[in-house]
Design a protein around this motif. Structure first.
Motif, PDB file in Angstrom:
ATOM      1  N   LEU A 156       2.137   1.078   4.194  1.00 54.52           N
ATOM      2  CA  LEU A 156       0.751   1.080   4.651  1.00 54.52           C
ATOM      3  C   LEU A 156       0.605   0.189   5.883  1.00 54.52           C
ATOM      4  O   LEU A 156       1.387  -0.751   6.076  1.00 54.52           O
ATOM      5  CB  LEU A 156      -0.175   0.549   3.557  1.00 54.52           C
ATOM      6  CG  LEU A 156      -0.459   1.439   2.352  1.00 54.52           C
ATOM      7  CD1 LEU A 156      -1.181   0.623   1.274  1.00 54.52           C
ATOM      8  CD2 LEU A 156      -1.280   2.654   2.738  1.00 54.52           C
ATOM      9  N   PRO A 157      -0.411   0.449   6.711  1.00 58.32           N
ATOM     10  CA  PRO A 157      -0.687  -0.476   7.817  1.00 58.32           C
ATOM     11  C   PRO A 157      -0.973  -1.876   7.264  1.00 58.32           C
ATOM     12  O   PRO A 157      -1.533  -2.010   6.169  1.00 58.32           O
ATOM     13  CB  PRO A 157      -1.944   0.125   8.476  1.00 58.32           C
ATOM     14  CG  PRO A 157      -1.971   1.552   8.056  1.00 58.32           C
ATOM     15  CD  PRO A 157      -1.325   1.599   6.695  1.00 58.32           C
ATOM     16  N   PRO A 158      -0.609  -2.912   7.996  1.00 56.60           N
ATOM     17  CA  PRO A 158      -0.822  -4.283   7.513  1.00 56.60           C
ATOM     18  C   PRO A 158      -2.263  -4.559   7.084  1.00 56.60           C
ATOM     19  O   PRO A 158      -2.505  -5.271   6.118  1.00 56.60           O
ATOM     20  CB  PRO A 158      -0.426  -5.152   8.717  1.00 56.60           C
ATOM     21  CG  PRO A 158       0.552  -4.301   9.475  1.00 56.60           C
ATOM     22  CD  PRO A 158       0.098  -2.888   9.280  1.00 56.60           C
ATOM     23  N   ARG A 159      -3.226  -3.982   7.791  1.00 61.81           N
ATOM     24  CA  ARG A 159      -4.637  -4.209   7.451  1.00 61.81           C
ATOM     25  C   ARG A 159      -4.948  -3.675   6.049  1.00 61.81           C
ATOM     26  O   ARG A 159      -5.650  -4.317   5.269  1.00 61.81           O
ATOM     27  CB  ARG A 159      -5.516  -3.503   8.484  1.00 61.81           C
ATOM     28  CG  ARG A 159      -6.980  -3.855   8.400  1.00 61.81           C
ATOM     29  CD  ARG A 159      -7.222  -5.193   9.006  1.00 61.81           C
ATOM     30  NE  ARG A 159      -8.631  -5.372   9.349  1.00 61.81           N
ATOM     31  CZ  ARG A 159      -9.127  -6.525   9.711  1.00 61.81           C
ATOM     32  NH1 ARG A 159      -8.355  -7.587   9.766  1.00 61.81           N
ATOM     33  NH2 ARG A 159     -10.389  -6.647  10.005  1.00 61.81           N
ATOM     34  N   CYS A 160      -4.408  -2.481   5.734  1.00 55.98           N
ATOM     35  CA  CYS A 160      -4.616  -1.910   4.404  1.00 55.98           C
ATOM     36  C   CYS A 160      -3.923  -2.754   3.338  1.00 55.98           C
ATOM     37  O   CYS A 160      -4.482  -2.974   2.257  1.00 55.98           O
ATOM     38  CB  CYS A 160      -4.082  -0.468   4.343  1.00 55.98           C
ATOM     39  SG  CYS A 160      -5.317   0.780   4.752  1.00 55.98           S
TER      40      CYS A 160
ATOM     41  N   THR B 283     -13.365   1.375   3.246  1.00 51.46           N
ATOM     42  CA  THR B 283     -12.009   1.173   3.773  1.00 51.46           C
ATOM     43  C   THR B 283     -11.008   1.041   2.632  1.00 51.46           C
ATOM     44  O   THR B 283      -9.904   1.577   2.683  1.00 51.46           O
ATOM     45  CB  THR B 283     -11.964  -0.081   4.672  1.00 51.46           C
ATOM     46  OG1 THR B 283     -12.950   0.043   5.690  1.00 51.46           O
ATOM     47  CG2 THR B 283     -10.589  -0.249   5.299  1.00 51.46           C
ATOM     48  N   ARG B 284     -11.404   0.337   1.585  1.00 48.33           N
ATOM     49  CA  ARG B 284     -10.558   0.191   0.396  1.00 48.33           C
ATOM     50  C   ARG B 284     -10.239   1.563  -0.192  1.00 48.33           C
ATOM     51  O   ARG B 284      -9.095   1.843  -0.575  1.00 48.33           O
ATOM     52  CB  ARG B 284     -11.292  -0.681  -0.626  1.00 48.33           C
ATOM     53  CG  ARG B 284     -10.602  -0.867  -1.957  1.00 48.33           C
ATOM     54  CD  ARG B 284     -11.533  -1.708  -2.847  1.00 48.33           C
ATOM     55  NE  ARG B 284     -10.937  -2.036  -4.112  1.00 48.33           N
ATOM     56  CZ  ARG B 284     -11.014  -1.268  -5.200  1.00 48.33           C
ATOM     57  NH1 ARG B 284     -11.636  -0.107  -5.141  1.00 48.33           N
ATOM     58  NH2 ARG B 284     -10.455  -1.658  -6.327  1.00 48.33           N
ATOM     59  N   GLY B 285     -11.247   2.435  -0.277  1.00 49.72           N
ATOM     60  CA  GLY B 285     -11.031   3.779  -0.811  1.00 49.72           C
ATOM     61  C   GLY B 285     -10.040   4.569   0.033  1.00 49.72           C
ATOM     62  O   GLY B 285      -9.164   5.257  -0.511  1.00 49.72           O
ATOM     63  N   ARG B 286     -10.169   4.463   1.353  1.00 56.81           N
ATOM     64  CA  ARG B 286      -9.227   5.174   2.239  1.00 56.81           C
ATOM     65  C   ARG B 286      -7.813   4.618   2.090  1.00 56.81           C
ATOM     66  O   ARG B 286      -6.837   5.374   2.098  1.00 56.81           O
ATOM     67  CB  ARG B 286      -9.700   5.078   3.694  1.00 56.81           C
ATOM     68  CG  ARG B 286     -10.924   5.930   3.992  1.00 56.81           C
ATOM     69  CD  ARG B 286     -11.182   6.030   5.488  1.00 56.81           C
ATOM     70  NE  ARG B 286     -11.543   4.754   6.074  1.00 56.81           N
ATOM     71  CZ  ARG B 286     -12.774   4.268   6.136  1.00 56.81           C
ATOM     72  NH1 ARG B 286     -13.777   4.959   5.604  1.00 56.81           N
ATOM     73  NH2 ARG B 286     -13.013   3.112   6.699  1.00 56.81           N
ATOM     74  N   CYS B 287      -7.707   3.298   1.937  1.00 58.79           N
ATOM     75  CA  CYS B 287      -6.383   2.685   1.789  1.00 58.79           C
ATOM     76  C   CYS B 287      -5.728   3.122   0.475  1.00 58.79           C
ATOM     77  O   CYS B 287      -4.528   3.404   0.436  1.00 58.79           O
ATOM     78  CB  CYS B 287      -6.495   1.161   1.858  1.00 58.79           C
ATOM     79  SG  CYS B 287      -6.886   0.527   3.508  1.00 58.79           S
TER      80      CYS B 287
END
Length: 200
Positions: free
Chosen positions: A146-150, A182-186
Motif C-alpha cells: 500500500l502507499p505509505p499514507r494508507c 480515505t480509510r474505506g478506500r485504503c
C-alpha cells in the motif's frame, strides 16, 4: 494552582480542539495541573499505542514503550519549545523507542480482528496455525504494498484500536471529515492486494 481554581472556573483547554487543546493542556500541566496531564494521557495514549504497535511490537512490549514515552514527556515537560507540536513529538519519540526495542528482539504485531474478519476462508483447515500464519504473511505482504499514507492511516485507525479521528487528522495533517472515506478506500485497496497475494 489546582487548589486555587474555583469550581466555577473552566479549565483552559475546555472548548478547544486538536493542537490548541493539547497545547493548552501541556501548558497547564507545566503549571502543575494534574487534570491537564490526565486529559493528554487519555486522549493521546491510543495514538502512542498505534505508533508502537505499528512499528512491529507485540502487545506487552508496546505497553512498555507507551509507559516509557509518557515518562519521557514528564521529564521533558518544560523543554518542549513548541507546545502545539506535542503530537509530532509523541509520534517521533514513540517511533525511536519502538525502534530501539524492536532491535532488542520484539515480535511482529499480531493481525487485528477487523482485518482478519475480512479474509475469511471456507476451506477446511488442515492445520489452523499454519493457515493463520500464511494468511497473516500474505496480508502483511499486501499491507506493505500500500502507499505509505494508507499504511499510516490504517495503522492509526485499525491496528491501534480506538483512536479518535481528531487525533488521527492532526497527526496526518488531514481534514477530519476525510479520515473515514480515505480509510474505506485504503481497506478496499488492501483487499485487492491481498486477493492478488493469495492467488499467487
Amino acid at each position: 494552582m489546582t487548589e486555587l481554581r474555583t469550581a466555577s472556573m473552566s479549565p483552559p483547554w475546555e472548548g478547544l480542539e486538536g493542537r490548541d487543546r493539547h497545547a493548552a493542556c501541556l501548558m497547564a500541566a507545566r503549571a502543575g495541573e494534574r487534570a491537564a496531564l490526565d486529559v493528554l494521557v487519555a486522549e493521546l495514549t491510543p495514538l502512542v499505542w498505534h505508533v508502537a504497535r505499528g512499528n512491529g511490537l507485540d502487545r506487552a512490549t508496546a505497553e512498555d514503550v507507551v509507559q516509557t514515552v509518557w515518562l519521557a514527556l514528564l521529564r521533558h515537560l518544560d523543554r518542549l519549545s513548541e507546545p502545539r507540536a506535542l503530537v509530532s513529538w509523541l509520534i517521533t519519540t514513540t517511533k525511536r523507542e519502538a525502534s530501539r526495542t524492536r532491535r532488542r528482539g520484539a515480535n511482529q504485531v499480531e493481525l487485528p480482528d477487523e482485518l482478519a474478519d475480512q479474509l475469511t476462508n471456507d476451506d477446511p483447515p488442515p492445520d489452523a496455525k499454519v493457515l493463520r500464519d500464511e494468511r497473516d504473511r500474505q496480508l502483511w505482504a499486501a499491507f506493505h504494498r500500500l502507499p505509505p499514507r494508507c499504511q499510516e492511516l490504517l495503522r492509526m485507525t485499525v491496528l491501534a484500536g480506538r483512536v479518535e479521528y481528531r487525533a488521527v487528522a492532526e497527526a496526518l495533517r488531514m481534514p477530519h471529515g476525510s479520515i473515514g472515506p480515505t480509510r474505506g478506500r485504503c481497506l478496499s485497496s488492501l483487499r485487492t492486494l491481498y486477493d492478488g497475494e493469495a492467488g499467487r
